[in-house]
Write a protein that holds these residues in place. Structure first.
Motif, short mmCIF file in Angstrom:
data_model
loop_
_atom_site.label_atom_id
_atom_site.label_comp_id
_atom_site.label_asym_id
_atom_site.label_seq_id
_atom_site.Cartn_x
_atom_site.Cartn_y
_atom_site.Cartn_z
N GLY A 165 0.74 -1.21 -0.02
CA GLY A 165 -0.09 -0.06 0.02
C GLY A 165 0.89 1.29 -0.05
O GLY A 165 0.44 2.55 0.06
N GLN A 166 2.14 1.11 -0.24
CA GLN A 166 3.20 2.47 -0.36
C GLN A 166 3.45 2.77 -1.48
O GLN A 166 3.54 1.78 -2.44
N ARG A 167 3.49 3.71 -1.92
CA ARG A 167 4.59 4.20 -3.09
C ARG A 167 5.74 4.85 -2.84
O ARG A 167 5.93 5.62 -1.88
N GLU A 168 6.73 4.66 -3.66
CA GLU A 168 7.90 5.30 -3.34
C GLU A 168 8.14 6.59 -3.94
O GLU A 168 7.62 6.86 -5.11
N THR A 169 8.72 7.71 -3.14
CA THR A 169 8.98 8.82 -3.53
C THR A 169 10.25 9.30 -3.40
O THR A 169 11.01 8.87 -2.45
N ASP A 170 10.86 10.13 -4.50
CA ASP A 170 12.11 10.63 -4.10
C ASP A 170 12.35 11.91 -3.37
O ASP A 170 13.48 12.24 -3.10
N ARG A 171 11.02 12.44 -3.20
CA ARG A 171 10.88 13.74 -2.57
C ARG A 171 11.33 13.26 -0.92
O ARG A 171 10.75 12.20 -0.58
N HIS A 224 9.02 5.19 6.31
CA HIS A 224 7.54 4.66 5.80
C HIS A 224 6.38 5.61 6.26
O HIS A 224 6.46 5.65 7.82
N CYS A 225 5.73 6.52 5.71
CA CYS A 225 4.85 7.39 6.23
C CYS A 225 3.45 6.66 6.00
O CYS A 225 3.03 6.30 4.90
N VAL A 226 2.86 6.49 7.22
CA VAL A 226 1.33 6.09 7.06
C VAL A 226 0.47 6.39 6.14
O VAL A 226 -0.45 5.82 5.73
N THR A 227 0.85 7.79 5.77
CA THR A 227 -0.10 8.23 4.55
C THR A 227 0.08 7.76 3.25
O THR A 227 -0.59 8.13 2.14
N GLY A 228 1.13 6.84 3.13
CA GLY A 228 1.41 6.09 1.71
C GLY A 228 2.61 6.33 1.08
O GLY A 228 2.68 5.82 0.10
N TRP A 229 3.47 7.27 1.57
CA TRP A 229 4.85 7.32 0.87
C TRP A 229 5.92 6.70 1.63
O TRP A 229 5.94 6.86 2.82
N SER A 230 6.96 6.39 0.86
CA SER A 230 8.20 5.75 1.41
C SER A 230 9.23 6.36 0.69
O SER A 230 9.28 6.69 -0.64
N LYS A 231 10.06 6.59 1.45
CA LYS A 231 11.46 7.05 0.85
C LYS A 231 12.51 6.26 1.26
O LYS A 231 12.97 5.98 2.41
N PHE A 232 13.31 5.72 0.29
CA PHE A 232 14.40 4.93 0.57
C PHE A 232 15.70 5.50 0.89
O PHE A 232 15.73 6.82 0.20
N ASP A 233 16.79 4.80 1.46
CA ASP A 233 18.01 5.39 1.37
C ASP A 233 18.32 6.83 2.15
O ASP A 233 19.21 7.74 1.33
N CYS A 234 17.82 7.02 2.99
CA CYS A 234 17.88 8.12 3.95
C CYS A 234 19.11 8.11 4.81
O CYS A 234 19.05 6.94 5.38
N GLU A 235 19.92 8.91 4.86
CA GLU A 235 21.28 8.68 5.68
C GLU A 235 21.18 9.64 6.95
O GLU A 235 21.26 10.79 6.72
N PHE A 236 20.94 9.11 8.20
CA PHE A 236 20.78 9.82 9.28
C PHE A 236 21.89 9.36 10.24
O PHE A 236 22.25 8.31 10.03
N THR A 237 22.04 10.72 10.76
CA THR A 237 23.38 10.63 11.89
C THR A 237 23.00 10.73 13.05
O THR A 237 22.02 12.00 13.26
#
Ligand SMILES: Nc1nc2c(c(=O)[nH]1)N[C@H]1C(S)=C(S)[C@@H](COP(=O)(O)O)O[C@H]1N2
Ligand SMILES: [Mo]
Length: 212
Positions: free
Chosen positions: A35-41, A90-103
């Protein structure tokens, strides 16, 4: 200075970037949860806008069922040992963003510094905008749960929760408090802002646990 508090500092990355983008394999072979779609934003989702904060007076505090309550200034917090991880979001409203780099600082490190007591089983995160969210202690202590102050090698932007936010790659992102200023360890569960309003307490994206 008030407002965003951004100081435009680069965020030092200590050691290698750990890749946690494979943790979906615990739940099957689909990196993108159902139920998710990938976004680059990187969309911004906040219940009431970005709060103002003052880098001089900001404190990150830990209390509750601990042997040692903690209180760090922003500089002290950023000087704690940190890790950099590549994670999916992954946001519950339906978007996912891959490869976030968090420190940031690992949750497990804070547990150790505070001497969390035996009776603590739950965690309630408090944020500058009045937001709260809860998680079981054993889920917070997993690899991947960070108090992040860096994003992609820069300071975490204010809209995304700077100076410090929680990231929880195992769950929908509402479990990750932006502008986190307090961590409370509890023997009894207390529900957070969205959990009280009908969102799932478990919030596992691969089980599509959106509503409670
Ligand atoms: N303090 C605080 N944290 C919060 C929120 C909020 O409104 N206030 N929104 C949550 C929700 S619903 C999501 S999807 C993510 C969004 O993070 P982002 O704005 O960086 O994309 O933050 C979570 N953490
Ligand atoms: Mo969300």
């Amino acid at each position: 200075m008030t407002g965003s508090g951004a100081t435009d500092a680069d965020v030092a990355i200590e050691g290698d970037v750990e890749d946690l983008t494979g943790l979906y394999r615990e739940h099957g072979d689909q990196r993108l949860p159902p139920g998710q779609r990938e976004t680059d934003r990187f969309p911004v989702l906040s219940k009431s806008g970005t709060p103002a904060w003052d880098p001089e007076s900001f404190r990150f505090e830990v209390w509750g069922s601990v042997d040692d309550s903690l209180s760090y200034s922003l500089d002290e917090f950023r000087d704690l040992p940190s890790v950099t991880q590549r994670q999916d979001f992954h946001c519950v409203t339906g978007w996912s963003k891959f490869d976030c780099e968090f420190t940031g600082v690992e949750f497990a490190d804070i547990v150790e510094r505070a001497g969390v007591r035996e009776d603590a089983e739950h965690v309630l995160f408090h944020a500058l905008d009045g937001y709260t969210t809860n998680l079981p202690l054993d889920e917070c202590a997993r690899e991947g749960v960070l108090f992040a102050f860096g994003y992609d090698g820069d300071e975490l932007p204010a809209d995304h929760g700077g100076p410090i936010r929680v990231v929880t790659p195992h769950t929908y992102a509402y479990k990750g408090a932006k502008w986190v200023s307090g961590v409370e360890f509890l023997a009894e569960k207390e529900l957070g802002y969205w959990e009280k309003r009908g969102y799932s307490d478990a919030a596992n994206p691969w089980n599509e646990e959106r509503y409670g």
